[in-house]
Design an enzyme around this catalytic site. Sequence first.
Site, mmCIF file in Angstrom:
data_model
loop_
_atom_site.group_PDB
_atom_site.id
_atom_site.type_symbol
_atom_site.label_atom_id
_atom_site.label_comp_id
_atom_site.label_asym_id
_atom_site.label_seq_id
_atom_site.Cartn_x
_atom_site.Cartn_y
_atom_site.Cartn_z
ATOM 1 C CG HIS A 1 16.649 -22.374 -27.493
ATOM 2 N ND1 HIS A 1 17.996 -22.472 -27.235
ATOM 3 C CD2 HIS A 1 16.538 -22.390 -28.847
ATOM 4 C CE1 HIS A 1 18.663 -22.533 -28.365
ATOM 5 N NE2 HIS A 1 17.792 -22.491 -29.357
ATOM 6 C CD GLU A 2 13.591 -23.222 -30.895
ATOM 7 O OE1 GLU A 2 13.663 -22.316 -31.759
ATOM 8 O OE2 GLU A 2 14.438 -24.113 -30.796
ATOM 9 C CG HIS B 1 16.039 -18.618 -31.767
ATOM 10 N ND1 HIS B 1 17.297 -18.090 -31.927
ATOM 11 C CD2 HIS B 1 16.221 -19.928 -31.434
ATOM 12 C CE1 HIS B 1 18.201 -19.030 -31.704
ATOM 13 N NE2 HIS B 1 17.572 -20.145 -31.379
#
Length: 267
Positions: free
Chosen positions: A58-59, A62
């Site tokens: 997820h990170e 980003h």
Amino acid sequence: MIHTASRRSGRGISPVFLGIVAIGAVSGWAVWTDFGKTAGVAVFLFVTAAWVVSLCLHEYAHARAALHSGDVTIADKGYLTLNPLAYTHALTSVILPVLFVILGGIGLPGGAVFIERGRIRGRWRHSLISAAGPLTNALFAVVCTAPFWLGGLDGVPVLFQFALGFLALLQITAALLNFLPVPGLDGYGVVEPWLSPSLRRRVEPIAPYGLLVVFALLFFVPEVNRAFFDVVDAILRGLGVGDLESSCGYEYYRFWRGENAACASWL
């Protein structure tokens, strides 16, 4: 030479991440084979490791989106190494998200990638950076449920189906919650570039409390909790996962509560 080495070290896969993947692989094998008859412990380790892997992805999403949008400092901050400790620190990146899973079966990434937004031009790019994380959770859910919606469950142990069902539930809750246009969540980051500067200034002071309000509503307002999980269950059913798989997966995940007789009867 020093700068080059730094950049390379900032892009390689972290041994911490590889260790978590290894734990997930071994515990997944234990779930599949029911090795040692420790079903609950194996499910706990497998789901937790897979959940932390999804936090990292997820990170990373980003960070990767920010890098390609103009923030060239991302690599030097270690955000491309998939190390969960690089995103903030152990408490908010790992411990709190796992605690929320244990307490309420709710998945929410807790890390943070600090992006130098001033380096990025274009509202669409800012929105895409914010959307990249929850979109990764949605993709993870699709992958977890592939055996269900592809009709490929023949030969898949029931306990492993339970674990996948619960893991998919976590990914869906993470995606849905993060897409809420609430300050402090990724959904607000998607719409924020399109808001007027005056509105953004008015919202800024309440941003640190947005997440707390969302969880307070989920944990203390039964109607909100019921409506939210009705949506989650509907999505799971659309992906071929029934209430049995996700609920029994949660029961086995909380192994310290003892074996659930209704779920055990399916094994």
